[in-house]
Write a protein that holds these residues in place. Structure first.
Motif, PDB file in Angstrom:
ATOM      1  N   ARG A  27     -41.428  -9.571   7.407  1.00 12.71           N
ATOM      2  CA  ARG A  27     -41.552  -7.468   8.154  1.00 12.71           C
ATOM      3  C   ARG A  27     -40.654  -7.780   8.698  1.00 12.71           C
ATOM      4  O   ARG A  27     -40.675  -8.523  10.227  1.00 12.71           O
ATOM      5  CB  ARG A  27     -42.358  -7.006   8.593  1.00 12.71           C
ATOM      6  CG  ARG A  27     -42.448  -5.279   8.877  1.00 12.71           C
ATOM      7  CD  ARG A  27     -43.371  -4.824   9.493  1.00 12.71           C
ATOM      8  NE  ARG A  27     -43.709  -5.129  10.647  1.00 12.71           N
ATOM      9  CZ  ARG A  27     -44.760  -5.411  11.840  1.00 12.71           C
ATOM     10  NH1 ARG A  27     -45.801  -4.760  10.717  1.00 12.71           N
ATOM     11  NH2 ARG A  27     -45.133  -5.610  12.730  1.00 12.71           N
ATOM     12  N   ASP A  69     -38.250  -6.072  12.483  1.00 10.57           N
ATOM     13  CA  ASP A  69     -38.451  -5.202  13.349  1.00 10.57           C
ATOM     14  C   ASP A  69     -37.592  -4.535  14.134  1.00 10.57           C
ATOM     15  O   ASP A  69     -37.122  -6.247  14.625  1.00 10.57           O
ATOM     16  CB  ASP A  69     -39.542  -5.187  14.050  1.00 10.57           C
ATOM     17  CG  ASP A  69     -41.280  -5.382  13.333  1.00 10.57           C
ATOM     18  OD1 ASP A  69     -40.802  -4.741  12.641  1.00 10.57           O
ATOM     19  OD2 ASP A  69     -42.103  -5.627  13.360  1.00 10.57           O
ATOM     20  N   SER A 106     -38.575  -0.866  10.804  1.00 16.14           N
ATOM     21  CA  SER A 106     -38.728  -1.796  10.277  1.00 16.14           C
ATOM     22  C   SER A 106     -38.139  -2.044   8.471  1.00 16.14           C
ATOM     23  O   SER A 106     -38.092  -0.430   8.811  1.00 16.14           O
ATOM     24  CB  SER A 106     -40.082  -2.146  10.887  1.00 16.14           C
ATOM     25  OG  SER A 106     -40.507  -1.973  12.024  1.00 16.14           O
ATOM     26  N   LEU A 140     -39.105  -4.382   5.068  1.00 15.71           N
ATOM     27  CA  LEU A 140     -39.304  -4.872   4.716  1.00 15.71           C
ATOM     28  C   LEU A 140     -38.556  -6.243   4.019  1.00 15.71           C
ATOM     29  O   LEU A 140     -37.247  -5.750   3.018  1.00 15.71           O
ATOM     30  CB  LEU A 140     -39.983  -5.408   3.731  1.00 15.71           C
ATOM     31  CG  LEU A 140     -41.189  -4.582   4.580  1.00 15.71           C
ATOM     32  CD1 LEU A 140     -42.339  -4.189   2.618  1.00 15.71           C
ATOM     33  CD2 LEU A 140     -42.357  -5.032   5.234  1.00 15.71           C
ATOM     34  N   LEU A 145     -44.370  -3.477  -3.160  1.00 18.30           N
ATOM     35  CA  LEU A 145     -44.532  -3.367  -1.335  1.00 18.30           C
ATOM     36  C   LEU A 145     -44.232  -2.178  -0.805  1.00 18.30           C
ATOM     37  O   LEU A 145     -44.588  -1.581   0.539  1.00 18.30           O
ATOM     38  CB  LEU A 145     -42.778  -4.414  -1.670  1.00 18.30           C
ATOM     39  CG  LEU A 145     -43.309  -5.930  -1.593  1.00 18.30           C
ATOM     40  CD1 LEU A 145     -42.318  -6.863  -1.181  1.00 18.30           C
ATOM     41  CD2 LEU A 145     -45.073  -6.144  -0.425  1.00 18.30           C
ATOM     42  N   TRP A 146     -42.704  -1.102  -1.134  1.00 20.28           N
ATOM     43  CA  TRP A 146     -42.753   0.168  -1.171  1.00 20.28           C
ATOM     44  C   TRP A 146     -43.549   1.022  -1.083  1.00 20.28           C
ATOM     45  O   TRP A 146     -43.877   1.572  -0.136  1.00 20.28           O
ATOM     46  CB  TRP A 146     -41.570   0.725  -2.342  1.00 20.28           C
ATOM     47  CG  TRP A 146     -41.075   2.054  -1.648  1.00 20.28           C
ATOM     48  CD1 TRP A 146     -41.103   2.648  -0.132  1.00 20.28           C
ATOM     49  CD2 TRP A 146     -40.033   2.994  -2.557  1.00 20.28           C
ATOM     50  NE1 TRP A 146     -39.614   4.011   0.078  1.00 20.28           N
ATOM     51  CE2 TRP A 146     -39.889   4.169  -1.530  1.00 20.28           C
ATOM     52  CE3 TRP A 146     -39.498   2.957  -3.252  1.00 20.28           C
ATOM     53  CZ2 TRP A 146     -38.638   5.082  -1.882  1.00 20.28           C
ATOM     54  CZ3 TRP A 146     -39.079   4.069  -4.328  1.00 20.28           C
ATOM     55  CH2 TRP A 146     -38.323   4.563  -3.172  1.00 20.28           C
ATOM     56  N   THR A 147     -44.416   0.833  -2.343  1.00 18.75           N
ATOM     57  CA  THR A 147     -45.432   1.971  -1.747  1.00 18.75           C
ATOM     58  C   THR A 147     -47.072   1.325  -1.124  1.00 18.75           C
ATOM     59  O   THR A 147     -47.123   1.845  -0.842  1.00 18.75           O
ATOM     60  CB  THR A 147     -46.728   1.782  -3.613  1.00 18.75           C
ATOM     61  OG1 THR A 147     -45.580   2.140  -4.556  1.00 18.75           O
ATOM     62  CG2 THR A 147     -47.953   2.324  -3.718  1.00 18.75           C
ATOM     63  N   LYS A 148     -47.218  -0.405  -0.851  1.00 19.05           N
ATOM     64  CA  LYS A 148     -48.434  -0.666  -0.156  1.00 19.05           C
ATOM     65  C   LYS A 148     -48.082  -0.669   1.346  1.00 19.05           C
ATOM     66  O   LYS A 148     -48.309   0.212   2.166  1.00 19.05           O
ATOM     67  CB  LYS A 148     -48.501  -1.526  -0.505  1.00 19.05           C
ATOM     68  CG  LYS A 148     -49.310  -2.315   0.517  1.00 19.05           C
ATOM     69  CD  LYS A 148     -49.951  -3.572  -0.034  1.00 19.05           C
ATOM     70  CE  LYS A 148     -50.484  -4.903   1.448  1.00 19.05           C
ATOM     71  NZ  LYS A 148     -51.524  -5.935   0.940  1.00 19.05           N
ATOM     72  N   TYR A 149     -46.611  -0.577   1.953  1.00 21.36           N
ATOM     73  CA  TYR A 149     -46.062  -0.787   2.863  1.00 21.36           C
ATOM     74  C   TYR A 149     -45.232   0.926   3.669  1.00 21.36           C
ATOM     75  O   TYR A 149     -45.041   0.868   4.865  1.00 21.36           O
ATOM     76  CB  TYR A 149     -45.635  -2.039   3.848  1.00 21.36           C
ATOM     77  CG  TYR A 149     -45.862  -2.858   3.658  1.00 21.36           C
ATOM     78  CD1 TYR A 149     -47.115  -3.974   4.387  1.00 21.36           C
ATOM     79  CD2 TYR A 149     -46.248  -3.890   2.281  1.00 21.36           C
ATOM     80  CE1 TYR A 149     -47.618  -4.805   4.359  1.00 21.36           C
ATOM     81  CE2 TYR A 149     -46.558  -5.013   2.402  1.00 21.36           C
ATOM     82  CZ  TYR A 149     -47.499  -5.200   3.527  1.00 21.36           C
ATOM     83  OH  TYR A 149     -48.996  -6.268   2.926  1.00 21.36           O
ATOM     84  N   GLY A 150     -44.273   1.248   2.868  1.00 21.10           N
ATOM     85  CA  GLY A 150     -44.012   2.430   3.088  1.00 21.10           C
ATOM     86  C   GLY A 150     -43.091   2.439   3.664  1.00 21.10           C
ATOM     87  O   GLY A 150     -42.024   2.993   4.398  1.00 21.10           O
ATOM     88  N   LEU A 151     -42.083   1.664   3.546  1.00 24.66           N
ATOM     89  CA  LEU A 151     -41.069   0.338   4.597  1.00 24.66           C
ATOM     90  C   LEU A 151     -39.750   0.418   3.057  1.00 24.66           C
ATOM     91  O   LEU A 151     -40.058  -0.640   2.091  1.00 24.66           O
ATOM     92  CB  LEU A 151     -41.312  -0.853   5.343  1.00 24.66           C
ATOM     93  CG  LEU A 151     -42.417  -0.041   6.117  1.00 24.66           C
ATOM     94  CD1 LEU A 151     -42.282  -1.856   6.920  1.00 24.66           C
ATOM     95  CD2 LEU A 151     -41.879   0.748   7.512  1.00 24.66           C
ATOM     96  N   THR A 155     -37.399  -2.078   1.551  1.00 28.34           N
ATOM     97  CA  THR A 155     -37.107  -3.609   1.174  1.00 28.34           C
ATOM     98  C   THR A 155     -36.360  -3.819   0.220  1.00 28.34           C
ATOM     99  O   THR A 155     -35.744  -3.407   0.020  1.00 28.34           O
ATOM    100  CB  THR A 155     -38.680  -3.534  -0.288  1.00 28.34           C
ATOM    101  OG1 THR A 155     -39.920  -3.333   0.427  1.00 28.34           O
ATOM    102  CG2 THR A 155     -38.573  -4.569  -0.428  1.00 28.34           C
TER     103      THR A 155
END
Length: 294
Positions: free
Chosen positions: A59, A61, A67, A69, A93-99, A101
């Motif tokens: 990640r 930042d 931030s 991924l 990853l987009w679904t899990k962290y909402g960031l 990627t």
């Protein structure tokens, strides 16, 4: 709770299985005329654990940009199944962290790097619903660092340069620059660089060159690799001595030693085998007879 409009909007396609194909004019897409349509189970839940691991996930930042991924994959060869895995990683990853990627693929040869950089889509070319296009690092865009001073400025970058250029004609100069740069850094800094480089060059001719450079230029280090190289040197020396002894006994006894026998003896590095051959060399009627029990 699922509401009626939600149900109607997708159930209509179950009701008329050829509806999607007839939307070609409405959507302005060159859709195929479906010969047959089949309703499949819509439950996408995994019924058993499926292990999926991205090689490295970071990640990043930033106070200004927020931030993101960074998913990093090492790819040694073309693999038609990989784009689908990469799409899964990114969407998961987009679904899990909402960031946002980013996918970075590291390659060691140009052909694989060019393949990995091509956009891959889950749909037909005219309907690329989900597309993946990684950022690729490889011999085509990594710097060739042959100046020890430049290597010393960024040891990690110099290591990545060496690993991605493992098959490059300039690999000797790249490795020499890196080993020279490592002479002036603390052992705890040099050790991981030595190991990463050795791992990255694995099963390539350049690895032998790197091991030699470590043994010569960095002989004062006590790293695992340096000690392994010294142990190998001692083992190779012992094997050579045993092979010389076998050939000497055979020759002193007046036996004809063919090129095949000589090559087999000198090419063996197993101490137990060499000891067995030496014992038989004392009584063998012919040189070939030392291999009789094998």
């Amino acid at each position: 709770m699922v509401n009626p409009p939600h149900e109607a909007m997708h159930h209509i396609f179950r009701h008329d299985l050829h509806l999607f194909s007839r939307l070609k004019d409405v959507l302005g897409l060159p859709l195929p005329d479906a010969v047959e349509a089949v309703v499949l189970p819509n439950d996408l839940t995994e019924t058993r654990p499926v292990e999926r691991r991205v090689d490295t996930l970071l990640r990043l930042d930033s106070a200004r940009d927020g931030s993101l991924l960074l998913a990093i994959e090492a790819q040694g060869r073309k693999d038609p199944s990989k784009p689908a895995s990469w799409a899964y990683y990114v969407s998961y990853l987009w679904t899990k962290y909402g960031l946002p990627t980013v996918l970075l693929v590291v390659c060691q040869d140009r052909a694989t790097a060019e393949w990995a950089g091509l956009p891959a889509s889950s749909g037909p070319a005219y309907m690329p619903t989900l597309s993946v296009r990684p950022i690729v690092v490889g011999p085509h865009n990594m710097p060739v660092i042959t100046d020890p001073a430049k290597a010393a400025e960024d040891l990690a970058l110099a290591t990545l340069s060496a690993v991605t250029h493992a098959g490059d004609p300039d690999i000797g100069a790249i490795l020499k620059a890196l080993s020279t740069a490592l002479r002036d850094v603390p052992e705890n800094v040099a050790d991981p660089i030595i190991e990463f480089t050795a791992q990255g060059l694995s099963k390539r001719p350049a690895q032998d060159l790197w091991r030699t450079l470590v043994a010569v230029d960095l002989s004062f280090y006590k790293s695992y690799l340096a000690e392994e190289i010294r142990d190998e040197g001692r083992a190779e020396g012992s094997a050579r001595a045993s092979a010389d002894a076998i050939l000497l006994v055979l020759e002193q006894r007046g036996l004809d030693v063919s090129d095949d026998v000589r090559a087999r003896v000198t090419g063996c590095d197993d101490p137990e085998t060499l000891r067995g051959w030496l014992a038989r060399a004392v009584t063998a009627v012919t040189a070939e007879e030392i291999f009789a029990e094998e």
